[in-house]
Design an enzyme around this catalytic site. Sequence first.
Site, PDB file in Angstrom:
ATOM      1  N   LEU A   1       0.849  -1.190   0.000  1.00  0.00           N
ATOM      2  CA  LEU A   1       0.000   0.000   0.000  1.00  0.00           C
ATOM      3  C   LEU A   1       0.888   1.244   0.000  1.00  0.00           C
ATOM      4  O   LEU A   1       1.687   1.434   0.919  1.00  0.00           O
ATOM      5  CB  LEU A   1      -0.901   0.035   1.233  1.00  0.00           C
ATOM      6  CG  LEU A   1      -1.949  -1.064   1.415  1.00  0.00           C
ATOM      7  CD1 LEU A   1      -1.319  -2.361   1.923  1.00  0.00           C
ATOM      8  CD2 LEU A   1      -3.023  -0.613   2.397  1.00  0.00           C
TER       9      LEU A   1
ATOM     10  N   ILE B   1       1.135  -5.111   8.310  1.00  0.00           N
ATOM     11  CA  ILE B   1       2.573  -4.910   8.476  1.00  0.00           C
ATOM     12  C   ILE B   1       2.930  -3.438   8.320  1.00  0.00           C
ATOM     13  O   ILE B   1       2.609  -2.811   7.307  1.00  0.00           O
ATOM     14  CB  ILE B   1       3.356  -5.751   7.453  1.00  0.00           C
ATOM     15  CG1 ILE B   1       2.963  -7.228   7.582  1.00  0.00           C
ATOM     16  CG2 ILE B   1       4.858  -5.578   7.636  1.00  0.00           C
ATOM     17  CD1 ILE B   1       3.457  -8.089   6.439  1.00  0.00           C
TER      18      ILE B   1
ATOM     19  N   GLY C   1       1.367   4.280   4.420  1.00  0.00           N
ATOM     20  CA  GLY C   1       2.238   3.384   3.677  1.00  0.00           C
ATOM     21  C   GLY C   1       2.523   2.103   4.430  1.00  0.00           C
ATOM     22  O   GLY C   1       3.005   2.133   5.558  1.00  0.00           O
ATOM     23  N   SER C   2       2.253   0.945   3.831  1.00  0.00           N
ATOM     24  CA  SER C   2       2.361  -0.292   4.591  1.00  0.00           C
ATOM     25  C   SER C   2       2.237  -1.504   3.668  1.00  0.00           C
ATOM     26  O   SER C   2       2.339  -1.393   2.454  1.00  0.00           O
ATOM     27  CB  SER C   2       1.258  -0.335   5.649  1.00  0.00           C
ATOM     28  OG  SER C   2      -0.001  -0.118   5.033  1.00  0.00           O
ATOM     29  N   ARG C   3       1.991  -2.642   4.295  1.00  0.00           N
ATOM     30  CA  ARG C   3       1.846  -3.891   3.553  1.00  0.00           C
ATOM     31  C   ARG C   3       0.836  -4.776   4.281  1.00  0.00           C
ATOM     32  O   ARG C   3       0.763  -4.777   5.515  1.00  0.00           O
ATOM     33  CB  ARG C   3       3.207  -4.583   3.475  1.00  0.00           C
ATOM     34  CG  ARG C   3       3.202  -6.007   2.942  1.00  0.00           C
ATOM     35  CD  ARG C   3       4.633  -6.467   2.808  1.00  0.00           C
ATOM     36  NE  ARG C   3       4.745  -7.894   2.544  1.00  0.00           N
ATOM     37  CZ  ARG C   3       5.760  -8.446   1.900  1.00  0.00           C
ATOM     38  NH1 ARG C   3       6.734  -7.693   1.444  1.00  0.00           N
ATOM     39  NH2 ARG C   3       5.801  -9.745   1.708  1.00  0.00           N
TER      40      ARG C   3
END
Length: 214
Positions: free
Chosen positions: A94, A152, A182-184
Site C-alpha cells: 500500500l 505490516i 504506507g504499509s503492507r
Amino acid sequence: MAREGLPIIIPIWVVIILSWSIAGFLHSKTGYGISAILTLLGAFTVYFFRDPERAIPTTAGAVVSPADGRIVEIHEEEEPVFMRTKAIRVSIFLSVFNVHINRIPQAGTVRYKEYRPGRFLVAWKEKASEDNEHTFIGIETPKGVKLVVKQIAGLIARRIVCCAEAGRSFQTGQRFGLIRFGSRTDLFVPVGTVLRVRVGDKVQGGSTIIGEIP
C-alpha cells in the site's frame, strides 16, 4: 472518512486555522506561504483517511482482498502459527495514495490475534513480512477453513489499528482496521485456492477477488 484518522486530522486543521489567522493579522507573505503548505498537508491527510464503500462479491468460496494496493509477491510457504501447514501468501503493498482500510477476506471468526513489535523496513521487501512490526490475525470460516491476515508497518507507517479481537465474528469485506501512511498486508490462503490475481495486479479491499476456495 475513517474515524481512526480524526486524532490526526483535527489537530492539523486547528493549526491550519490558527496559521491563517496569524498570517492575516500580521499581513505576512511568509505566513501566507506557510499556511498554504499546511493546508495542502491537511487536505492530503483527509484524503489519506478516506473510507469509501465497496461492493462485496457474493461468489461462493470467494476470498476478497484485505487491502487496496498492488500485489508484490505470491509465494507458497509454511504458516506455522495458526494454519500450521503450507499456505499461499499473497502480499499487497500500500502506497500513501492507497485507501488504508483493512477488510476481512472471508466471513468467519477471529480465533487468534498477536501483535509483534519489529523493524520498519520498506514494506515491499520480502523480509518485511517477518521482520517488521505487525499484527497477526487468524480467521476460521464456518466451514473450518483457516485464513491469516497480517497488517505490516512500513518505513513511514508507525501505527497499526486493529479492532479484530479473538472470538469476534466478521462478514466478508467488513472493516477491521487500518495502517497509517504506507504499509503492507499479507494474506495467507490454503494451498489449492484457485487464485484470480497475479504479481503486479492492483486490487481493492473488499471487492477484488483474490481467489476461490473449492
